[in-house]
Design an enzyme around this catalytic site. Structure first.
Site, PDB file in Angstrom:
ATOM      1  N   GLU A   1       0.801  -1.221   0.000  1.00  0.00           N
ATOM      2  CA  GLU A   1       0.000   0.000   0.000  1.00  0.00           C
ATOM      3  C   GLU A   1       0.835   1.274   0.000  1.00  0.00           C
ATOM      4  O   GLU A   1       0.351   2.335   0.406  1.00  0.00           O
ATOM      5  CB  GLU A   1      -0.941   0.001   1.199  1.00  0.00           C
ATOM      6  CG  GLU A   1      -2.018  -1.061   1.108  1.00  0.00           C
ATOM      7  CD  GLU A   1      -3.119  -0.814   2.114  1.00  0.00           C
ATOM      8  OE1 GLU A   1      -4.232  -0.436   1.683  1.00  0.00           O
ATOM      9  OE2 GLU A   1      -2.874  -0.992   3.335  1.00  0.00           O
TER      10      GLU A   1
ATOM     11  N   HIS B   1      -1.084   5.802   7.528  1.00  0.00           N
ATOM     12  CA  HIS B   1      -2.181   4.878   7.234  1.00  0.00           C
ATOM     13  C   HIS B   1      -2.248   3.858   8.353  1.00  0.00           C
ATOM     14  O   HIS B   1      -1.234   3.251   8.724  1.00  0.00           O
ATOM     15  CB  HIS B   1      -1.970   4.151   5.910  1.00  0.00           C
ATOM     16  CG  HIS B   1      -2.935   3.023   5.692  1.00  0.00           C
ATOM     17  ND1 HIS B   1      -4.303   3.207   5.724  1.00  0.00           N
ATOM     18  CD2 HIS B   1      -2.736   1.684   5.480  1.00  0.00           C
ATOM     19  CE1 HIS B   1      -4.910   2.053   5.523  1.00  0.00           C
ATOM     20  NE2 HIS B   1      -3.981   1.113   5.376  1.00  0.00           N
TER      21      HIS B   1
ATOM     22  N   HIS C   1      -5.011   0.900  10.645  1.00  0.00           N
ATOM     23  CA  HIS C   1      -6.224   0.077  10.668  1.00  0.00           C
ATOM     24  C   HIS C   1      -6.919   0.192  12.028  1.00  0.00           C
ATOM     25  O   HIS C   1      -7.609  -0.737  12.458  1.00  0.00           O
ATOM     26  CB  HIS C   1      -5.878  -1.390  10.391  1.00  0.00           C
ATOM     27  CG  HIS C   1      -5.090  -1.608   9.145  1.00  0.00           C
ATOM     28  ND1 HIS C   1      -4.147  -2.599   9.018  1.00  0.00           N
ATOM     29  CD2 HIS C   1      -5.102  -0.947   7.958  1.00  0.00           C
ATOM     30  CE1 HIS C   1      -3.603  -2.555   7.806  1.00  0.00           C
ATOM     31  NE2 HIS C   1      -4.168  -1.555   7.147  1.00  0.00           N
TER      32      HIS C   1
ATOM     33  N   HIS D   1     -11.425  -0.988   6.532  1.00  0.00           N
ATOM     34  CA  HIS D   1      -9.972  -0.965   6.365  1.00  0.00           C
ATOM     35  C   HIS D   1      -9.273  -0.111   7.426  1.00  0.00           C
ATOM     36  O   HIS D   1      -8.420  -0.597   8.144  1.00  0.00           O
ATOM     37  CB  HIS D   1      -9.654  -0.454   4.960  1.00  0.00           C
ATOM     38  CG  HIS D   1      -8.229  -0.619   4.546  1.00  0.00           C
ATOM     39  ND1 HIS D   1      -7.816  -0.443   3.249  1.00  0.00           N
ATOM     40  CD2 HIS D   1      -7.113  -0.912   5.244  1.00  0.00           C
ATOM     41  CE1 HIS D   1      -6.505  -0.646   3.167  1.00  0.00           C
ATOM     42  NE2 HIS D   1      -6.057  -0.937   4.374  1.00  0.00           N
TER      43      HIS D   1
END
Length: 300
Positions: free
Chosen positions: A116, A135, A137, A214
């Site tokens: 990613e 980023h 989760h 996500h």
């Protein structure tokens, strides 16, 4: 007495070793890059310590010497990152250039990166002023995306969440031109096209995009700012969830959110938070920032 002297000698030797490592690293990059990558390693450790990331998730920094590049570790748990794991990437198609602190390792010889990494490359490409991307989760934000309920700023430290509601990005609603049927539908941002779609979901009102099923993507004006925003977005989600349980969900006014962000994300207050978080990771044997001398804590 001998035991005390031996402990002191071991500590001195350890500090000399750390200082030698830092000196060697400083000679291979500019002061600006050394500062950015030092913060980047701290960011990986701090985000894990604060529970924003676990074995998964990542944080990156734009290269202060070359705006067309960014730094991101290769694929490993954030808590375990050191200078040897930092890769310099081209923003164009998230292509690995070399290991930042071992430039003899180039191209295809660079260890495998995150699938990613396109989250980072495409946000940098879309927003030239963004200097760092997180980023994660984090589970606290997932119910809001699942229920299609945007987050809104509930507290002055989360002003960057915004008041119009965070955008919610859903790969399940993408056309086949962006996510073809023959590609994995695992919600990972594996391509530049998917990264562009995520980047385009950001709004002027919010620095956060929730990702259905996500996690979230966070953009920041610096590494420290991105970490601050990521952490307080999680805290904001907790407050908003509790407020809804009480039957209210008013949040801040636009003026309160903007002024709150301007105050709490100032250099001085970011520095205060960073100093605390840095001290907390320094006393754990799990985290190693070999680009920065550790804080010495007297435990006696």
């Amino acid at each position: 007495m001998r035991r005390v002297q031996l402990s002191a000698w071991i500590l001195l030797a350890s500090l000399r070793s750390v200082a030698s490592t830092i000196t060697k690293a400083a000679k291979t990059v500019s002061p600006a890059v050394l500062s950015a990558t030092t913060d980047l390693l701290d960011a990986n450790h701090i985000l894990h310590f604060l529970g924003v990331v676990d074995a998964f998730g990542h944080v990156s920094a734009r290269n202060p010497d070359n705006a067309s590049e960014f730094f991101l570790t290769f694929s490993l748990a954030p808590a375990l990152s050191t200078s040897t794991s930092i890769i310099t990437y081209e923003i164009d198609n998230a292509t690995a250039i070399d290991l930042t602190f071992n430039t003899s390792v180039k191209g295809s010889n660079v260890p495998s990166g995150f699938a990613e990494r396109f989250i980072h490359s495409q946000i940098y490409q879309t927003f030239p002023d963004v200097q760092s991307v997180v980023h994660s989760h984090t589970t606290e934000v997932l119910p809001f995306a699942a229920a299609n309920i945007p987050l809104t700023a509930q507290m002055h430290t989360a002003g960057s969440v915004g008041t119009n509601g965070t955008p919610i990005f859903d790969t399940g609603s993408l056309p086949t031109s962006i996510l073809p049927e023959d590609q994995p539908h695992d919600m990972l941002i594996r391509t530049a096209i998917l990264g562009d779609a995520l980047a385009s979901a950001f709004s002027n009102d919010s620095q956060i995009v929730l990702m259905k099923g996500h996690g979230m993507a966070v953009r920041g004006s610096s590494v420290r700012d991105a970490v601050f925003r990521a952490f307080y977005t999680v805290q904001d989600a907790k407050v908003q969830f509790q407020a809804r349980m009480l039957g209210v969900d008013v949040g801040l006014t636009p003026r309160e959110a903007t002024d709150g962000a301007n105050t709490t994300e100032s250099v001085a207050l970011l520095g205060r938070a960073w100093q605390l978080w840095q001290g907390q990771v320094d006393v754990s044997d799990l985290y190693t920032n070999d680009l920065r001398a550790p804080t010495i804590v007297d435990k006696d």
